[in-house]
Design a protein around this motif. Structure first.
Motif, mmCIF file in Angstrom:
data_model
loop_
_atom_site.group_PDB
_atom_site.id
_atom_site.type_symbol
_atom_site.label_atom_id
_atom_site.label_comp_id
_atom_site.label_asym_id
_atom_site.label_seq_id
_atom_site.Cartn_x
_atom_site.Cartn_y
_atom_site.Cartn_z
ATOM 1 N N TYR A 11 -6.855 -36.222 -46.173
ATOM 2 C CA TYR A 11 -7.957 -36.040 -47.121
ATOM 3 C C TYR A 11 -9.099 -36.956 -46.680
ATOM 4 O O TYR A 11 -9.045 -38.162 -46.850
ATOM 5 N N ASP A 39 -5.833 -31.671 -47.682
ATOM 6 C CA ASP A 39 -5.970 -31.480 -49.130
ATOM 7 C C ASP A 39 -7.430 -31.244 -49.509
ATOM 8 O O ASP A 39 -8.006 -31.976 -50.303
ATOM 9 N N CYS A 40 -8.010 -30.207 -48.913
ATOM 10 C CA CYS A 40 -9.369 -29.785 -49.244
ATOM 11 C C CYS A 40 -10.392 -30.892 -48.968
ATOM 12 O O CYS A 40 -11.215 -31.240 -49.826
ATOM 13 N N SER A 41 -10.349 -31.436 -47.762
ATOM 14 C CA SER A 41 -11.295 -32.484 -47.371
ATOM 15 C C SER A 41 -12.720 -31.947 -47.359
ATOM 16 O O SER A 41 -12.956 -30.762 -47.116
ATOM 17 N N ASN A 71 -8.162 -29.249 -54.049
ATOM 18 C CA ASN A 71 -7.547 -30.570 -53.975
ATOM 19 C C ASN A 71 -6.372 -30.665 -54.949
ATOM 20 O O ASN A 71 -6.523 -30.441 -56.141
#
Length: 258
Positions: A11, A39-41, A71
């Protein structure tokens, strides 16, 4: 040699991820499966991981690169990676920490010799340069479930377990301290964990480490109350024991390095 699945959640770790992945590739153990779940950076962590995997895949190294659509937190992300894992051994590493080159080979050898399903180890703590560590977190040569209940003695970057002996263990959905909750589940199945007293990893920490730990007390309480389903009174008493263990026993196991 048995396959090791290495779980790396990311992340916004683009700046440190390359060094972390290099420390896995530098292992003197093969084969290794690297499972990286982003995780949805909002930075380019996912793109960096994909490019790195394309460049570094080989006969002894394979990659699985995934990305959450939103996230979800470290617990969900690690658990997704565990579900994908094909290795006999599952190990964990955060995207800003590092392994010593002998980490996997030493642990797996000791696990085989002792017929133990779980291992963890000592690790160095650094702020900027891993070659200039500030502290050494020491460990017990053997760890029990009862002792781990008192405080989190397992540095997640050092933990590894044998799925042939205990199967895969799900990672808790707790937002924080899900690693401690998971290792409690693992050691309950394995009976004990062998501790590697030689440092096998390097943990990246900022300045104010103690203050950040104290701010996580409510998350430690949640391990007892929500993960272990203790009563309110038992959870409170467990926290009293935890605070004593954390500040008088575990703290004494941190050695300042010159």
């Amino acid at each position: 040699m048995d396959l090791v699945s290495v779980i790396i959640p990311t992340y916004n770790n683009q700046d440190t991820l390359g060094e972390t992945l290099d420390s896995v590739l530098n292992q003197d153990y093969r084969p290794i499966e690297l499972i990286i779940v982003d995780d949805c950076s909002v930075d380019d962590s996912h793109a960096f991981a994909k490019a790195y995997s394309t460049k570094n895949s080989s006969q002894g190294i394979s990659f699985i690169i995934q990305e959450n659509k939103e996230n979800k937190g470290a617990g969900f992300t690690r658990n997704r990676a565990v579900e994908l894992a094909k290795g006999r051994y599952i190990a964990f590493l955060d995207a800003d920490d590092l392994w010593k080159p002998y980490k996997l080979s030493l642990q797996i050898e000791q696990m085989r010799l002792s017929q133990t399903a779980m291992s963890y180890g000592a690790y160095e703590i650094f702020t900027e340069n891993a070659n200039e560590p500030k502290y050494l977190q020491k460990v017990f040569n053997s760890l029990t479930y009862k002792k781990l209940l008192r405080a989190n003695y397992v540095g997640n970057l050092t933990g590894i377990y044998d799925t042939h002996k205990i199967g895969k263990v799900a990672v808790s959905s707790l937002r924080k301290r899900q690693d401690w909750a998971m290792w409690l589940d693992v050691i309950k199945l394995s009976g004990t964990a062998i501790g590697i007293e030689k440092p096998i990893a390097s943990y990246r920490a900022g300045n104010g480490l103690s203050s950040r730990k104290s701010s996580l007390i409510k998350y430690n309480y949640a391990v007892y109350r929500n993960h272990l389903n203790y009563s309110f009174l038992k959870s409170c008493w467990s926290m009293v024991l935890f605070i004593y263990e954390q500040w008088f026993i575990k703290k004494a196991m941190i050695k300042k390095l010159d």
